[in-house]
Design a protein around this motif. Sequence first.
Motif, PDB file in Angstrom:
ATOM      1  N   GLY A   1       0.821  -1.204   0.000  1.00  0.00           N
ATOM      2  CA  GLY A   1       0.000   0.000   0.000  1.00  0.00           C
ATOM      3  C   GLY A   1       0.847   1.242   0.000  1.00  0.00           C
ATOM      4  N   ARG A   2       0.482   2.174   0.867  1.00  0.00           N
ATOM      5  CA  ARG A   2       1.109   3.486   0.915  1.00  0.00           C
ATOM      6  C   ARG A   2       1.572   3.798   2.334  1.00  0.00           C
ATOM      7  NH1 ARG A   2       2.660   6.133  -2.849  1.00  0.00           N
ATOM      8  NH2 ARG A   2       2.716   8.354  -2.705  1.00  0.00           N
ATOM      9  N   TYR A   3       2.796   4.287   2.452  1.00  0.00           N
ATOM     10  CA  TYR A   3       3.297   4.798   3.731  1.00  0.00           C
ATOM     11  C   TYR A   3       3.029   6.297   3.715  1.00  0.00           C
ATOM     12  CZ  TYR A   3       6.710   6.463   7.159  1.00  0.00           C
ATOM     13  OH  TYR A   3       7.322   7.084   8.224  1.00  0.00           O
ATOM     14  N   HIS A   4       2.290   6.799   4.683  1.00  0.00           N
ATOM     15  CA  HIS A   4       1.943   8.216   4.678  1.00  0.00           C
ATOM     16  C   HIS A   4       2.960   9.061   5.425  1.00  0.00           C
ATOM     17  CE1 HIS A   4      -1.759   8.361   2.433  1.00  0.00           C
ATOM     18  NE2 HIS A   4      -1.980   7.148   2.894  1.00  0.00           N
ATOM     19  N   ALA A   5       3.315   8.690   6.624  1.00  0.00           N
ATOM     20  CA  ALA A   5       4.295   9.458   7.385  1.00  0.00           C
ATOM     21  C   ALA A   5       4.406   8.871   8.782  1.00  0.00           C
ATOM     22  CB  ALA A   5       3.891  10.929   7.483  1.00  0.00           C
ATOM     23  N   SER A   6       5.318   9.452   9.541  1.00  0.00           N
ATOM     24  CA  SER A   6       5.423   9.141  10.967  1.00  0.00           C
ATOM     25  C   SER A   6       5.338  10.449  11.729  1.00  0.00           C
ATOM     26  CB  SER A   6       6.746   8.438  11.276  1.00  0.00           C
ATOM     27  OG  SER A   6       6.759   7.133  10.743  1.00  0.00           O
ATOM     28  N   THR A   7       4.693  10.381  12.880  1.00  0.00           N
ATOM     29  CA  THR A   7       4.559  11.560  13.736  1.00  0.00           C
ATOM     30  C   THR A   7       4.910  11.166  15.164  1.00  0.00           C
ATOM     31  OG1 THR A   7       2.239  11.130  14.267  1.00  0.00           O
ATOM     32  CG2 THR A   7       2.678  12.504  12.335  1.00  0.00           C
ATOM     33  N   THR A   8       5.082  12.168  16.005  1.00  0.00           N
ATOM     34  CA  THR A   8       5.229  11.911  17.426  1.00  0.00           C
ATOM     35  C   THR A   8       3.913  11.307  17.905  1.00  0.00           C
ATOM     36  OG1 THR A   8       6.659  13.842  17.597  1.00  0.00           O
ATOM     37  CG2 THR A   8       5.748  12.991  19.646  1.00  0.00           C
ATOM     38  N   ALA A   9       3.972  10.249  18.696  1.00  0.00           N
ATOM     39  CA  ALA A   9       2.760   9.536  19.129  1.00  0.00           C
ATOM     40  C   ALA A   9       1.782  10.496  19.799  1.00  0.00           C
ATOM     41  CB  ALA A   9       3.123   8.406  20.077  1.00  0.00           C
ATOM     42  N   GLY A  10       0.537  10.432  19.355  1.00  0.00           N
ATOM     43  CA  GLY A  10      -0.509  11.265  19.924  1.00  0.00           C
ATOM     44  C   GLY A  10      -0.578  12.664  19.333  1.00  0.00           C
ATOM     45  N   GLN A  11       0.374  13.040  18.529  1.00  0.00           N
ATOM     46  CA  GLN A  11       0.419  14.370  17.904  1.00  0.00           C
ATOM     47  C   GLN A  11       0.303  14.207  16.393  1.00  0.00           C
ATOM     48  OE1 GLN A  11       0.611  17.169  19.819  1.00  0.00           O
ATOM     49  NE2 GLN A  11       0.601  15.823  21.601  1.00  0.00           N
ATOM     50  N   TRP A  12      -0.894  14.139  15.865  1.00  0.00           N
ATOM     51  CA  TRP A  12      -1.109  13.756  14.470  1.00  0.00           C
ATOM     52  C   TRP A  12      -0.570  14.761  13.458  1.00  0.00           C
ATOM     53  CZ3 TRP A  12      -4.643  15.612  10.684  1.00  0.00           C
ATOM     54  CH2 TRP A  12      -5.435  16.688  11.088  1.00  0.00           C
ATOM     55  N   LEU A  13      -0.180  15.960  13.899  1.00  0.00           N
ATOM     56  CA  LEU A  13       0.378  16.950  12.969  1.00  0.00           C
ATOM     57  C   LEU A  13       1.885  17.139  13.128  1.00  0.00           C
ATOM     58  CD1 LEU A  13      -2.393  19.691  13.012  1.00  0.00           C
ATOM     59  CD2 LEU A  13      -1.826  18.120  11.168  1.00  0.00           C
ATOM     60  N   ASP A  14       2.490  16.517  14.136  1.00  0.00           N
ATOM     61  CA  ASP A  14       3.925  16.698  14.405  1.00  0.00           C
ATOM     62  C   ASP A  14       4.734  15.669  13.614  1.00  0.00           C
ATOM     63  OD1 ASP A  14       6.269  17.648  15.478  1.00  0.00           O
ATOM     64  OD2 ASP A  14       6.070  16.518  17.340  1.00  0.00           O
ATOM     65  N   ARG A  15       4.939  15.946  12.343  1.00  0.00           N
ATOM     66  CA  ARG A  15       5.615  15.017  11.435  1.00  0.00           C
ATOM     67  C   ARG A  15       7.076  14.836  11.836  1.00  0.00           C
ATOM     68  NH1 ARG A  15       4.849  13.732   5.724  1.00  0.00           N
ATOM     69  NH2 ARG A  15       3.095  15.164   5.753  1.00  0.00           N
ATOM     70  N   VAL A  16       7.533  13.581  11.802  1.00  0.00           N
ATOM     71  CA  VAL A  16       8.944  13.263  12.029  1.00  0.00           C
ATOM     72  C   VAL A  16       9.602  13.176  10.649  1.00  0.00           C
ATOM     73  CG1 VAL A  16      10.560  11.535  12.909  1.00  0.00           C
ATOM     74  CG2 VAL A  16       8.447  12.011  14.150  1.00  0.00           C
ATOM     75  N   VAL A  17      10.599  14.037  10.398  1.00  0.00           N
ATOM     76  CA  VAL A  17      11.272  14.017   9.096  1.00  0.00           C
ATOM     77  C   VAL A  17      12.683  13.437   9.185  1.00  0.00           C
ATOM     78  CG1 VAL A  17       9.920  15.945   8.240  1.00  0.00           C
ATOM     79  CG2 VAL A  17      12.144  16.379   9.273  1.00  0.00           C
ATOM     80  N   ALA A  18      13.202  13.293  10.394  1.00  0.00           N
ATOM     81  CA  ALA A  18      14.555  12.739  10.563  1.00  0.00           C
ATOM     82  C   ALA A  18      14.603  11.306  10.046  1.00  0.00           C
ATOM     83  CB  ALA A  18      14.948  12.777  12.045  1.00  0.00           C
ATOM     84  N   HIS A  19      15.733  10.937   9.493  1.00  0.00           N
ATOM     85  CA  HIS A  19      15.994   9.575   8.991  1.00  0.00           C
ATOM     86  C   HIS A  19      15.027   9.156   7.879  1.00  0.00           C
ATOM     87  CE1 HIS A  19      18.666   9.408  12.391  1.00  0.00           C
ATOM     88  NE2 HIS A  19      17.653   9.557  13.223  1.00  0.00           N
ATOM     89  N   GLY A  20      14.441  10.121   7.181  1.00  0.00           N
ATOM     90  CA  GLY A  20      13.552   9.820   6.066  1.00  0.00           C
ATOM     91  C   GLY A  20      12.169   9.340   6.464  1.00  0.00           C
ATOM     92  N   LEU A  21      11.814   9.464   7.737  1.00  0.00           N
ATOM     93  CA  LEU A  21      10.509   8.966   8.194  1.00  0.00           C
ATOM     94  C   LEU A  21       9.348   9.853   7.751  1.00  0.00           C
ATOM     95  CD1 LEU A  21      11.411   7.750  11.790  1.00  0.00           C
ATOM     96  CD2 LEU A  21      10.992   6.364   9.764  1.00  0.00           C
ATOM     97  N   GLY A  22       9.626  11.021   7.222  1.00  0.00           N
ATOM     98  CA  GLY A  22       8.556  11.906   6.781  1.00  0.00           C
ATOM     99  C   GLY A  22       8.227  11.787   5.312  1.00  0.00           C
TER     100      GLY A  22
END
Length: 191
Positions: free
Chosen positions: A77-98
């Motif tokens: 499927g599709r990987y959308h992004a990773s965020t800090t748990a519980g913070q749906w708008l706080d995107r994690v961009v380090a290490h390509g996770l964003g």
Amino acid sequence: MTTLTLYQLAAEQKSAEVTDWSARISWVIGLLVFIAFVYWLMRQGWKWRGSLQSGLAAPSTTPDGFADGEKLLTLTGRYHASTTAGQWLDRVVAHGLGTRSRVELTLTEQGLDVVRPGATDFFVPAADLREARIDKALAGKVLPEGGLLIITWALGDQLIDSGFRSDCSAEHPAWVEAVNHLTSTTEGTAR
């Protein structure tokens, strides 16, 4: 009407203005420069967010012998992004996770293997998995109810929510059940 009146009317009418190409070209170039500037600012913001998250531990890589284990579930499927748990708008961009990308997920007793063509792959050991749930929004992406599979996992001392959308969203409940069962089993053996 007399001939004199027709000549007077013809003399009063003006022809259409000739297009001023230099003014149009200047406006187009100005607009392109503005768009490039806005894009550059967005890029700088992305880099700045990455530098703020530089202290975040790097995700694990797939261990040797992982493919030999029994696969509990697989998903494409599709990987959308990773965020800090519980913070749906706080995107994690380090290490390509964003970075959004296609994804192939494989769940085994060892953990969750995330293969992303065109982006950095990572592995979540079973001991780091915390829970799974079905949700509709993550990192600014809002989908219909139940459109996202959210898996919460630990990266170092930080809890991360990663969002996936299966090509067949009917698979999401089975994934929630399997991940939550695996986390309860892992917690039971860790005690």
